[in-house]
Design a protein around this motif. Structure first.
Motif, PDB file in Angstrom:
ATOM      1  N   HIS A   1       0.814  -1.214   0.000  1.00 28.92           N
ATOM      2  CA  HIS A   1       0.000   0.000   0.000  1.00 28.92           C
ATOM      3  C   HIS A   1       0.851   1.269   0.000  1.00 28.92           C
ATOM      4  O   HIS A   1       0.373   2.328  -0.432  1.00 28.92           O
ATOM      5  CB  HIS A   1      -0.935   0.024   1.209  1.00 28.92           C
ATOM      6  CG  HIS A   1      -2.071  -0.951   1.102  1.00 28.92           C
ATOM      7  ND1 HIS A   1      -2.712  -1.215  -0.075  1.00 28.92           N
ATOM      8  CD2 HIS A   1      -2.683  -1.726   2.038  1.00 28.92           C
ATOM      9  CE1 HIS A   1      -3.663  -2.105   0.122  1.00 28.92           C
ATOM     10  NE2 HIS A   1      -3.663  -2.435   1.399  1.00 28.92           N
TER      11      HIS A   1
ATOM     12  N   TYR B   1      -6.256   1.589  -1.844  1.00 27.70           N
ATOM     13  CA  TYR B   1      -6.303   0.225  -2.360  1.00 27.70           C
ATOM     14  C   TYR B   1      -6.344   0.228  -3.882  1.00 27.70           C
ATOM     15  O   TYR B   1      -7.167   0.910  -4.501  1.00 27.70           O
ATOM     16  CB  TYR B   1      -7.523  -0.525  -1.827  1.00 27.70           C
ATOM     17  CG  TYR B   1      -7.653  -1.906  -2.430  1.00 27.70           C
ATOM     18  CD1 TYR B   1      -6.882  -2.965  -1.953  1.00 27.70           C
ATOM     19  CD2 TYR B   1      -8.516  -2.129  -3.491  1.00 27.70           C
ATOM     20  CE1 TYR B   1      -6.979  -4.221  -2.520  1.00 27.70           C
ATOM     21  CE2 TYR B   1      -8.626  -3.385  -4.064  1.00 27.70           C
ATOM     22  CZ  TYR B   1      -7.856  -4.424  -3.569  1.00 27.70           C
ATOM     23  OH  TYR B   1      -7.946  -5.667  -4.141  1.00 27.70           O
TER      24      TYR B   1
ATOM     25  N   GLY C   1     -13.899  -6.171   0.779  1.00 27.87           N
ATOM     26  CA  GLY C   1     -13.110  -5.941  -0.429  1.00 27.87           C
ATOM     27  C   GLY C   1     -13.979  -5.679  -1.639  1.00 27.87           C
ATOM     28  O   GLY C   1     -13.674  -4.810  -2.470  1.00 27.87           O
TER      29      GLY C   1
ATOM     30  N   LEU D   1     -15.375  -2.247  -1.376  1.00 34.00           N
ATOM     31  CA  LEU D   1     -14.313  -1.290  -1.675  1.00 34.00           C
ATOM     32  C   LEU D   1     -14.095  -1.161  -3.176  1.00 34.00           C
ATOM     33  O   LEU D   1     -13.988  -0.055  -3.716  1.00 34.00           O
ATOM     34  CB  LEU D   1     -13.023  -1.734  -0.984  1.00 34.00           C
ATOM     35  CG  LEU D   1     -11.752  -0.923  -1.264  1.00 34.00           C
ATOM     36  CD1 LEU D   1     -11.951   0.531  -0.855  1.00 34.00           C
ATOM     37  CD2 LEU D   1     -10.579  -1.541  -0.518  1.00 34.00           C
TER      38      LEU D   1
ATOM     39  N   GLN E   1     -12.852   4.295   0.362  1.00 33.56           N
ATOM     40  CA  GLN E   1     -11.773   3.726   1.159  1.00 33.56           C
ATOM     41  C   GLN E   1     -12.185   3.414   2.602  1.00 33.56           C
ATOM     42  O   GLN E   1     -11.433   2.774   3.337  1.00 33.56           O
ATOM     43  CB  GLN E   1     -10.565   4.672   1.169  1.00 33.56           C
ATOM     44  CG  GLN E   1      -9.921   4.857  -0.195  1.00 33.56           C
ATOM     45  CD  GLN E   1      -9.347   3.555  -0.735  1.00 33.56           C
ATOM     46  OE1 GLN E   1      -8.646   2.822  -0.035  1.00 33.56           O
ATOM     47  NE2 GLN E   1      -9.635   3.265  -1.992  1.00 33.56           N
TER      48      GLN E   1
ATOM     49  N   HIS F   1     -11.954  -0.102   3.477  1.00 33.06           N
ATOM     50  CA  HIS F   1     -10.583  -0.585   3.649  1.00 33.06           C
ATOM     51  C   HIS F   1     -10.225  -0.729   5.122  1.00 33.06           C
ATOM     52  O   HIS F   1      -9.398  -1.563   5.507  1.00 33.06           O
ATOM     53  CB  HIS F   1      -9.626   0.402   2.959  1.00 33.06           C
ATOM     54  CG  HIS F   1      -8.304  -0.176   2.611  1.00 33.06           C
ATOM     55  ND1 HIS F   1      -7.348   0.518   1.902  1.00 33.06           N
ATOM     56  CD2 HIS F   1      -7.741  -1.381   2.873  1.00 33.06           C
ATOM     57  CE1 HIS F   1      -6.281  -0.229   1.745  1.00 33.06           C
ATOM     58  NE2 HIS F   1      -6.496  -1.381   2.333  1.00 33.06           N
TER      59      HIS F   1
END
Length: 206
Positions: free
Chosen positions: A64, A71, A165, A168, A174, A177
């Motif tokens: 990251h 992400y 996920g 996201l 985010q 996340h």
């Protein structure tokens, strides 16, 4: 990305590393009666399994840093290590509760296949391997411990992390996340509770 939200993202990822490595230390130093119930070297494999989950979280965190903690669904060396360490953790969890060179050889082959699969076809390869490893791990742990909390493990480690996920990826928000790392940590804490219960209920004579 900057500001308080970035701090929260970093904390959410680092806690996953610290929780996994903390459980690795607890497993290595504790569970004295459980050693009598499991195959030789089992607690060492359990400790390494938690350690691998910590390395997976660390690899993801380092990945990251290349995208300013936003992400990005990408193929990269750090992301490849993330999948390999996850597969290694699952394989070690399975190997800890049942001995045998045949099984251990199969588990090792699956971990190698995870790395090769990532290098050749991307994420689909290691994900398929992880599904196979998860099925083997759950079957062996259920036979060994018969603890209903085991079935919460895939709920958190696969179900919720996949859900967050997907949200996201689909929304780009985010905020989702933040929840992926904690869900993974809860799944590891569930495994620790199963091990602690098994240690308390194992009699000194085995």
């Amino acid at each position: 990305m900057a500001g308080p939200f970035l701090i929260l993202l970093v904390i959410a990822h680092l806690q996953a590393v610290l929780v996994a490595w903390g459980l690795a230390l607890l497993t290595a130093r504790g569970l004295p009666r459980l050693r009598l119930r499991l195959p030789p070297g089992a607690t060492g494999r359990l400790s390494l399994a938690f350690g691998c989950y910590g390395l997976a979280a660390l690899a993801e965190s380092l990945d990251h840093t290349r995208s300013d903690w936003i992400y990005v669904n990408q193929i990269s060396p750090w992301n490849g290590l993330f999948f390999v360490f996850l597969s290694s953790g699952l394989a070690l969890l399975a190997a800890a509760v049942r001995g045998g060179r045949g099984l251990h050889g199969l588990l090792l082959a699956l971990v190698v296949a995870s790395g090769l699969g990532y290098a050749t076809i991307g994420k689909a390869g290691p994900i398929a391997v992880q599904v196979a490893l998860l099925v083997v791990m759950l079957q062996l742990w259920w036979r060994c411990f018969h603890d209903w909390r085991l079935w919460l493990y895939p709920l958190f480690t696969v179900g919720l992390t996949t859900l967050f996920g997907a949200l996201l990826n689909s929304s780009g928000d985010q905020l989702w996340h933040l929840f992926i790392g904690p869900a993974g940590s809860i799944s590891l804490l569930l495994l620790w509770l199963i091990l602690r219960r098994a240690d308390r209920t194992t009699r000194p004579n085995g």
